[in-house]
Write an enzyme that holds these catalytic residues in place. Structure first.
Site, PDB file in Angstrom:
ATOM      1  N   ASP A 176     -10.251  64.759  51.283  1.00  0.00           N
ATOM      2  CA  ASP A 176      -9.834  65.645  50.050  1.00  0.00           C
ATOM      3  C   ASP A 176      -9.434  64.679  48.810  1.00  0.00           C
ATOM      4  OD1 ASP A 176      -6.687  66.117  50.346  1.00  0.00           O
ATOM      5  OD2 ASP A 176      -7.788  65.763  52.227  1.00  0.00           O
ATOM      6  N   GLU A 192     -10.575  62.220  64.341  1.00  0.00           N
ATOM      7  CA  GLU A 192     -10.444  60.902  63.899  1.00  0.00           C
ATOM      8  C   GLU A 192     -10.512  59.880  65.186  1.00  0.00           C
ATOM      9  OE1 GLU A 192      -7.214  61.793  60.247  1.00  0.00           O
ATOM     10  OE2 GLU A 192      -6.457  61.371  62.277  1.00  0.00           O
TER      11      GLU A 192
END
Length: 230
Positions: A198, A12
């Site tokens: 997800d 990230e």
């Protein structure tokens, strides 16, 4: 303007760090801080580690040692809105905890004692993020509630409870509300921007492993564009 950027995982923060001009590095309290220029702005990029405690420690250190004018949390999240897909973006207008329950004392579900029920994100930062998304036009984007808890939401019972407790929740992750609470306590404006790695109930563990880097890239690209407008 000095901007603090927080991501939990290496995936990230890696793209953002690679775009910084010769950043200086500080390791403190299990966190990593990279200070330098990114998109023409002075930036302190922070890799916090995963979860609410790690995020709280990192945010407190960031605010105390570097005094940024605002904080932006970037990274991945699990989508809860039915029409979200992997890679889509959610801009938080407020953050709440989904795993806090002191309702026995009259608080709302998700509200920590002696704290507000929600931690609103800064309106100006939201507007900048929306402008950037409109210009990019790459991904579906929603603005709304993101919730935080110290669990990966893959069990059907946990997903169902979260949906029942927070029917307006668009996405779930593990750091944002903790960052929001610390920023609230320090009176520093903040924003949470997350890309979906997800979708709740859809082979999440496999999806997360496969798409965390994609989500991290989408979120990082958004942050870089935002910096150019701040």
């Amino acid at each position: 303007m000095k901007v603090g950027i927080i991501g939990a995982m290496e995936q990230e923060v890696a793209l953002l760090r690679s775009q910084m001009n010769e950043p200086t590095t500080l390791q403190l309290g299990g966190c990593e801080f990279y200070q330098g220029k990114l998109a023409g702005k002075e930036v302190i990029l922070t890799r916090s580690g995963i979860g609410k405690v790690a995020a709280s420690v990192a945010t407190s250190l960031l605010l105390e040692k570097f005094a940024p004018d605002c904080v932006i949390n970037t990274g991945s999240a699990g989508g809860f809105a039915q029409d979200l897909h992997i890679g889509d973006m959610v801009i938080a207008d407020e953050m709440r905890f989904h795993d806090v329950d002191v309702t026995a004392f009259g608080y709302e579900m998700g509200q920590m004692a002696q704290q507000p029920a929600a931690f609103p994100c800064d309106g100006k930062l939201i507007a900048v993020a929306q402008d950037c998304i409109a210009e990019q036009g790459k991904h579906q984007t929603k603005v709304g509630l993101i919730c935080t808890g110290d669990q990966f939401m893959c069990k059907p019972d946990a997903i169902a409870k979260a949906r029942a407790d927070f029917p307006q929740m668009l996405a779930v992750e593990m750091e944002g509300a903790a960052i929001g609470q610390v920023c609230h306590m320090f009176k520093v404006p903040y924003l949470v921007v997350r890309a979906m790695s997800d979708i709740a109930g859809k082979e999440q563990v496999e999806s997360f492993d496969a798409f965390i880097e994609v989500a991290g890239q989408h979120s990082a690209e958004m942050i870089i564009k935002m910096l150019g407008k701040l």
